[in-house]
Design a protein around this motif. Sequence first.
Motif, PDB file in Angstrom:
ATOM      1  N   LEU A   1     129.222  47.083  16.174  1.00 57.72           N
ATOM      2  CA  LEU A   1     128.942  45.755  16.724  1.00 57.72           C
ATOM      3  C   LEU A   1     127.567  45.713  17.391  1.00 57.72           C
ATOM      4  CD1 LEU A   1     132.366  44.735  18.289  1.00 57.72           C
ATOM      5  CD2 LEU A   1     131.255  43.702  16.312  1.00 57.72           C
ATOM      6  N   ASN A   2     127.226  46.773  18.132  1.00 59.93           N
ATOM      7  CA  ASN A   2     125.927  46.810  18.791  1.00 59.93           C
ATOM      8  C   ASN A   2     124.778  46.861  17.792  1.00 59.93           C
ATOM      9  OD1 ASN A   2     127.004  46.671  21.344  1.00 59.93           O
ATOM     10  ND2 ASN A   2     127.038  48.897  21.627  1.00 59.93           N
ATOM     11  N   SER A   3     125.005  47.471  16.663  1.00 61.61           N
ATOM     12  CA  SER A   3     123.938  47.535  15.671  1.00 61.61           C
ATOM     13  C   SER A   3     123.717  46.182  14.995  1.00 61.61           C
ATOM     14  CB  SER A   3     124.254  48.604  14.624  1.00 61.61           C
ATOM     15  OG  SER A   3     125.369  48.222  13.855  1.00 61.61           O
ATOM     16  N   LYS A   4     124.722  45.318  14.970  1.00 59.31           N
ATOM     17  CA  LYS A   4     124.599  44.001  14.344  1.00 59.31           C
ATOM     18  C   LYS A   4     123.929  42.981  15.271  1.00 59.31           C
ATOM     19  CE  LYS A   4     128.406  44.358  11.106  1.00 59.31           C
ATOM     20  NZ  LYS A   4     129.648  43.795  10.642  1.00 59.31           N
ATOM     21  N   VAL A   5     123.884  43.284  16.577  1.00 55.17           N
ATOM     22  CA  VAL A   5     123.300  42.344  17.535  1.00 55.17           C
ATOM     23  C   VAL A   5     121.781  42.546  17.557  1.00 55.17           C
ATOM     24  CG1 VAL A   5     123.185  41.747  19.977  1.00 55.17           C
ATOM     25  CG2 VAL A   5     125.384  42.306  18.947  1.00 55.17           C
ATOM     26  N   ASP A   6     121.041  41.431  17.349  1.00 62.00           N
ATOM     27  CA  ASP A   6     119.581  41.479  17.411  1.00 62.00           C
ATOM     28  C   ASP A   6     119.140  40.691  18.636  1.00 62.00           C
ATOM     29  OD1 ASP A   6     116.961  41.829  16.820  1.00 62.00           O
ATOM     30  OD2 ASP A   6     116.893  40.323  15.235  1.00 62.00           O
ATOM     31  N   LEU A   7     118.592  41.396  19.631  1.00 63.38           N
ATOM     32  CA  LEU A   7     118.235  40.759  20.897  1.00 63.38           C
ATOM     33  C   LEU A   7     117.068  39.784  20.736  1.00 63.38           C
ATOM     34  CD1 LEU A   7     118.574  43.813  23.311  1.00 63.38           C
ATOM     35  CD2 LEU A   7     120.197  41.956  22.943  1.00 63.38           C
ATOM     36  N   ASN A   8     116.160  40.064  19.848  1.00 62.55           N
ATOM     37  CA  ASN A   8     115.039  39.133  19.613  1.00 62.55           C
ATOM     38  C   ASN A   8     115.543  37.812  19.062  1.00 62.55           C
ATOM     39  OD1 ASN A   8     113.126  40.939  20.513  1.00 62.55           O
ATOM     40  ND2 ASN A   8     112.899  41.874  18.490  1.00 62.55           N
ATOM     41  N   GLU A   9     116.500  37.845  18.177  1.00 63.69           N
ATOM     42  CA  GLU A   9     117.052  36.612  17.606  1.00 63.69           C
ATOM     43  C   GLU A   9     117.791  35.810  18.669  1.00 63.69           C
ATOM     44  OE1 GLU A   9     120.266  35.308  14.223  1.00 63.69           O
ATOM     45  OE2 GLU A   9     119.210  37.200  13.970  1.00 63.69           O
ATOM     46  N   ILE A  10     118.491  36.508  19.559  1.00 58.40           N
ATOM     47  CA  ILE A  10     119.197  35.817  20.653  1.00 58.40           C
ATOM     48  C   ILE A  10     118.188  35.134  21.575  1.00 58.40           C
ATOM     49  CG2 ILE A  10     120.615  36.192  22.711  1.00 58.40           C
ATOM     50  CD1 ILE A  10     122.063  38.385  21.178  1.00 58.40           C
ATOM     51  N   TYR A  11     117.073  35.810  21.887  1.00 56.26           N
ATOM     52  CA  TYR A  11     116.056  35.217  22.753  1.00 56.26           C
ATOM     53  C   TYR A  11     115.450  33.971  22.092  1.00 56.26           C
ATOM     54  CZ  TYR A  11     111.771  34.562  25.362  1.00 56.26           C
ATOM     55  OH  TYR A  11     110.761  34.005  26.091  1.00 56.26           O
ATOM     56  N   LYS A  12     115.139  34.044  20.805  1.00 53.93           N
ATOM     57  CA  LYS A  12     114.564  32.887  20.098  1.00 53.93           C
ATOM     58  C   LYS A  12     115.538  31.721  20.102  1.00 53.93           C
ATOM     59  CE  LYS A  12     111.652  35.496  16.927  1.00 53.93           C
ATOM     60  NZ  LYS A  12     111.462  35.940  15.553  1.00 53.93           N
ATOM     61  N   LYS A  13     116.783  32.002  19.827  1.00 57.08           N
ATOM     62  CA  LYS A  13     117.786  30.935  19.773  1.00 57.08           C
ATOM     63  C   LYS A  13     117.961  30.299  21.152  1.00 57.08           C
ATOM     64  CE  LYS A  13     121.468  30.060  16.867  1.00 57.08           C
ATOM     65  NZ  LYS A  13     121.391  29.782  15.616  1.00 57.08           N
ATOM     66  N   ALA A  14     118.013  31.112  22.198  1.00 57.50           N
ATOM     67  CA  ALA A  14     118.218  30.589  23.549  1.00 57.50           C
ATOM     68  C   ALA A  14     117.012  29.802  24.020  1.00 57.50           C
ATOM     69  CB  ALA A  14     118.502  31.730  24.510  1.00 57.50           C
ATOM     70  N   SER A  15     115.809  30.271  23.729  1.00 61.43           N
ATOM     71  CA  SER A  15     114.615  29.580  24.229  1.00 61.43           C
ATOM     72  C   SER A  15     114.256  28.355  23.398  1.00 61.43           C
ATOM     73  CB  SER A  15     113.433  30.545  24.281  1.00 61.43           C
ATOM     74  OG  SER A  15     113.154  31.015  22.975  1.00 61.43           O
ATOM     75  N   SER A  16     114.417  28.390  22.092  1.00 55.44           N
ATOM     76  CA  SER A  16     114.010  27.245  21.270  1.00 55.44           C
ATOM     77  C   SER A  16     115.133  26.220  21.112  1.00 55.44           C
ATOM     78  CB  SER A  16     113.523  27.718  19.889  1.00 55.44           C
ATOM     79  OG  SER A  16     114.589  28.374  19.207  1.00 55.44           O
ATOM     80  N   ASP A  17     116.310  26.630  20.733  1.00 49.75           N
ATOM     81  CA  ASP A  17     117.407  25.695  20.472  1.00 49.75           C
ATOM     82  C   ASP A  17     118.054  25.188  21.752  1.00 49.75           C
ATOM     83  OD1 ASP A  17     116.911  26.081  17.812  1.00 49.75           O
ATOM     84  OD2 ASP A  17     118.637  27.413  17.467  1.00 49.75           O
ATOM     85  N   LEU A  18     118.296  26.080  22.700  1.00 56.12           N
ATOM     86  CA  LEU A  18     119.021  25.706  23.910  1.00 56.12           C
ATOM     87  C   LEU A  18     118.099  25.358  25.073  1.00 56.12           C
ATOM     88  CD1 LEU A  18     121.824  28.424  23.753  1.00 56.12           C
ATOM     89  CD2 LEU A  18     121.982  26.048  23.047  1.00 56.12           C
ATOM     90  N   GLY A  19     116.813  25.628  24.978  1.00 52.97           N
ATOM     91  CA  GLY A  19     115.856  25.264  26.011  1.00 52.97           C
ATOM     92  C   GLY A  19     115.950  26.144  27.254  1.00 52.97           C
TER      93      GLY A  19
END
Length: 163
Positions: free
Chosen positions: A115-133
Amino acid sequence: MADYRRYQNYNYVDGNTVRKLNPAYEPQIERPQPKREPQRDPAKEAQIRRNRQKSNVIDFKYTLVVACACVLILASCVGYLKVQAQITSQKATISTLQTELDQLQNENVAKEEQLNSKVDLNEIYKKASSDLGMKYADSNHTILYESSDPDYVRQYQDIPDNK
Protein backbone atom coordinates in the motif's frame (compact mmCIF):
# COMPACT_ATOMS: atom_id res chain seq x y z
CA MET A 1 61.14 -72.19 60.05
CA ALA A 2 59.43 -71.46 63.32
CA ASP A 3 61.27 -68.15 63.65
CA TYR A 4 60.10 -67.06 60.21
CA ARG A 5 56.46 -67.61 61.15
CA ARG A 6 56.99 -65.87 64.40
CA TYR A 7 58.39 -62.66 62.83
CA GLN A 8 56.54 -62.56 59.51
CA ASN A 9 54.34 -59.61 60.60
CA TYR A 10 57.34 -57.27 61.02
CA ASN A 11 58.11 -54.81 58.24
CA TYR A 12 61.35 -54.82 56.28
CA VAL A 13 63.80 -52.12 57.34
CA ASP A 14 66.22 -50.54 54.86
CA GLY A 15 69.63 -49.55 56.08
CA ASN A 16 72.64 -50.97 57.87
CA THR A 17 70.95 -51.77 61.18
CA VAL A 18 70.31 -55.37 61.97
CA ARG A 19 67.08 -56.47 63.53
CA LYS A 20 67.34 -58.41 66.75
CA LEU A 21 66.04 -61.93 66.55
CA ASN A 22 64.77 -61.99 70.07
CA PRO A 23 62.90 -58.74 70.78
CA ALA A 24 62.51 -57.54 74.36
CA TYR A 25 58.76 -57.93 74.27
CA GLU A 26 56.28 -60.17 72.51
CA PRO A 27 53.13 -58.52 71.19
CA GLN A 28 49.99 -59.88 72.74
CA ILE A 29 47.17 -60.57 70.32
CA GLU A 30 43.91 -59.53 71.83
CA ARG A 31 41.14 -61.91 71.08
CA PRO A 32 37.60 -60.84 71.71
CA GLN A 33 35.92 -62.65 74.53
CA PRO A 34 32.68 -64.38 73.63
CA LYS A 35 29.73 -62.35 74.79
CA ARG A 36 27.55 -63.87 77.38
CA GLU A 37 23.90 -63.13 77.10
CA PRO A 38 22.32 -61.96 80.30
CA GLN A 39 19.90 -64.38 81.76
CA ARG A 40 16.32 -63.35 81.22
CA ASP A 41 13.30 -63.90 83.27
CA PRO A 42 11.06 -66.57 81.66
CA ALA A 43 7.96 -64.48 82.39
CA LYS A 44 9.47 -61.49 80.57
CA GLU A 45 10.46 -63.71 77.65
CA ALA A 46 6.92 -65.06 77.41
CA GLN A 47 5.57 -61.47 77.42
CA ILE A 48 8.06 -60.48 74.70
CA ARG A 49 7.00 -63.48 72.59
CA ARG A 50 3.31 -62.53 72.95
CA ASN A 51 4.06 -58.89 72.01
CA ARG A 52 5.98 -60.01 68.92
CA GLN A 53 3.13 -62.24 67.84
CA LYS A 54 0.66 -59.38 68.30
CA SER A 55 2.83 -56.98 66.31
CA ASN A 56 3.22 -59.47 63.45
CA VAL A 57 -0.53 -59.82 63.04
CA ILE A 58 -1.99 -57.68 60.22
CA ASP A 59 -5.51 -56.71 61.17
CA PHE A 60 -8.35 -55.32 59.06
CA LYS A 61 -7.81 -51.69 60.10
CA TYR A 62 -4.16 -51.76 59.05
CA THR A 63 -5.05 -53.35 55.71
CA LEU A 64 -7.78 -50.75 55.13
CA VAL A 65 -5.44 -47.84 55.88
CA VAL A 66 -2.75 -49.21 53.55
CA ALA A 67 -5.32 -49.81 50.80
CA CYS A 68 -6.68 -46.24 51.14
CA ALA A 69 -3.16 -44.82 51.01
CA CYS A 70 -2.44 -46.83 47.85
CA VAL A 71 -5.65 -45.61 46.23
CA LEU A 72 -4.84 -41.98 47.11
CA ILE A 73 -1.32 -42.29 45.72
CA LEU A 74 -2.64 -43.90 42.53
CA ALA A 75 -5.28 -41.18 42.11
CA SER A 76 -2.72 -38.42 42.59
CA CYS A 77 -0.40 -40.05 40.04
CA VAL A 78 -3.22 -40.30 37.50
CA GLY A 79 -4.15 -36.65 38.12
CA TYR A 80 -0.53 -35.61 37.70
CA LEU A 81 -0.28 -37.49 34.41
CA LYS A 82 -3.49 -35.82 33.16
CA VAL A 83 -2.12 -32.38 34.01
CA GLN A 84 1.15 -33.20 32.25
CA ALA A 85 -0.77 -34.31 29.15
CA GLN A 86 -2.81 -31.08 29.18
CA ILE A 87 0.35 -29.00 29.48
CA THR A 88 1.93 -30.84 26.57
CA SER A 89 -1.13 -30.36 24.36
CA GLN A 90 -1.36 -26.67 25.33
CA LYS A 91 2.30 -26.17 24.45
CA ALA A 92 1.66 -27.72 21.04
CA THR A 93 -1.38 -25.47 20.53
CA ILE A 94 0.61 -22.41 21.57
CA SER A 95 3.39 -23.21 19.14
CA THR A 96 0.92 -23.63 16.24
CA LEU A 97 -0.81 -20.37 17.17
CA GLN A 98 2.54 -18.58 17.35
CA THR A 99 3.50 -19.77 13.89
CA GLU A 100 0.09 -18.66 12.59
CA LEU A 101 0.55 -15.25 14.27
CA ASP A 102 4.01 -14.84 12.73
CA GLN A 103 2.59 -15.72 9.31
CA LEU A 104 -0.24 -13.19 9.66
CA GLN A 105 2.17 -10.48 10.85
CA ASN A 106 4.40 -11.12 7.85
CA GLU A 107 1.39 -10.88 5.53
CA ASN A 108 0.33 -7.59 7.18
CA VAL A 109 3.80 -6.11 6.78
CA ALA A 110 3.87 -7.17 3.11
CA LYS A 111 0.43 -5.64 2.44
CA GLU A 112 1.39 -2.43 4.26
CA GLU A 113 4.52 -2.14 2.15
CA GLN A 114 2.44 -2.77 -0.96
CA LEU A 115 0.00 0.00 0.00
CA ASN A 116 2.82 2.41 0.84
CA SER A 117 4.46 1.78 -2.50
CA LYS A 118 1.23 2.69 -4.34
CA VAL A 119 0.92 6.06 -2.55
CA ASP A 120 2.57 8.95 -4.44
CA LEU A 121 3.04 11.96 -2.16
CA ASN A 122 3.71 14.36 -5.04
CA GLU A 123 0.38 13.47 -6.64
CA ILE A 124 -1.42 14.01 -3.32
CA TYR A 125 0.20 17.45 -2.95
CA LYS A 126 -0.83 18.46 -6.51
CA LYS A 127 -4.38 17.27 -5.99
CA ALA A 128 -4.71 19.04 -2.63
CA SER A 129 -3.21 22.33 -3.80
CA SER A 130 -4.80 22.59 -7.26
CA ASP A 131 -8.18 20.83 -6.97
CA LEU A 132 -9.00 21.45 -3.31
CA GLY A 133 -7.24 24.83 -2.91
CA MET A 134 -5.25 23.81 0.14
CA LYS A 135 -1.95 25.49 1.04
CA TYR A 136 0.57 25.48 3.86
CA ALA A 137 -0.29 27.49 7.00
CA ASP A 138 1.27 30.98 7.29
CA SER A 139 2.05 32.91 10.45
CA ASN A 140 -1.31 34.70 9.89
CA HIS A 141 -3.18 31.45 10.42
CA THR A 142 -1.53 30.71 13.80
CA ILE A 143 -3.39 31.94 16.90
CA LEU A 144 -1.40 32.43 20.09
CA TYR A 145 -2.99 32.84 23.50
CA GLU A 146 -1.83 33.05 27.08
CA SER A 147 -2.83 30.26 29.48
CA SER A 148 -3.37 30.84 33.20
CA ASP A 149 -1.46 27.63 34.00
CA PRO A 150 1.56 27.27 31.65
CA ASP A 151 2.45 23.78 32.90
CA TYR A 152 -0.90 22.18 32.14
CA VAL A 153 -2.87 22.22 28.88
CA ARG A 154 -6.43 20.99 28.55
CA GLN A 155 -6.71 19.60 25.06
CA TYR A 156 -10.47 19.76 24.59
CA GLN A 157 -11.14 23.07 26.26
CA ASP A 158 -12.34 26.04 24.19
CA ILE A 159 -9.70 28.49 23.04
CA PRO A 160 -10.40 32.07 24.18
CA ASP A 161 -11.24 34.64 21.46
CA ASN A 162 -8.77 37.26 22.77
CA LYS A 163 -6.24 38.44 20.20
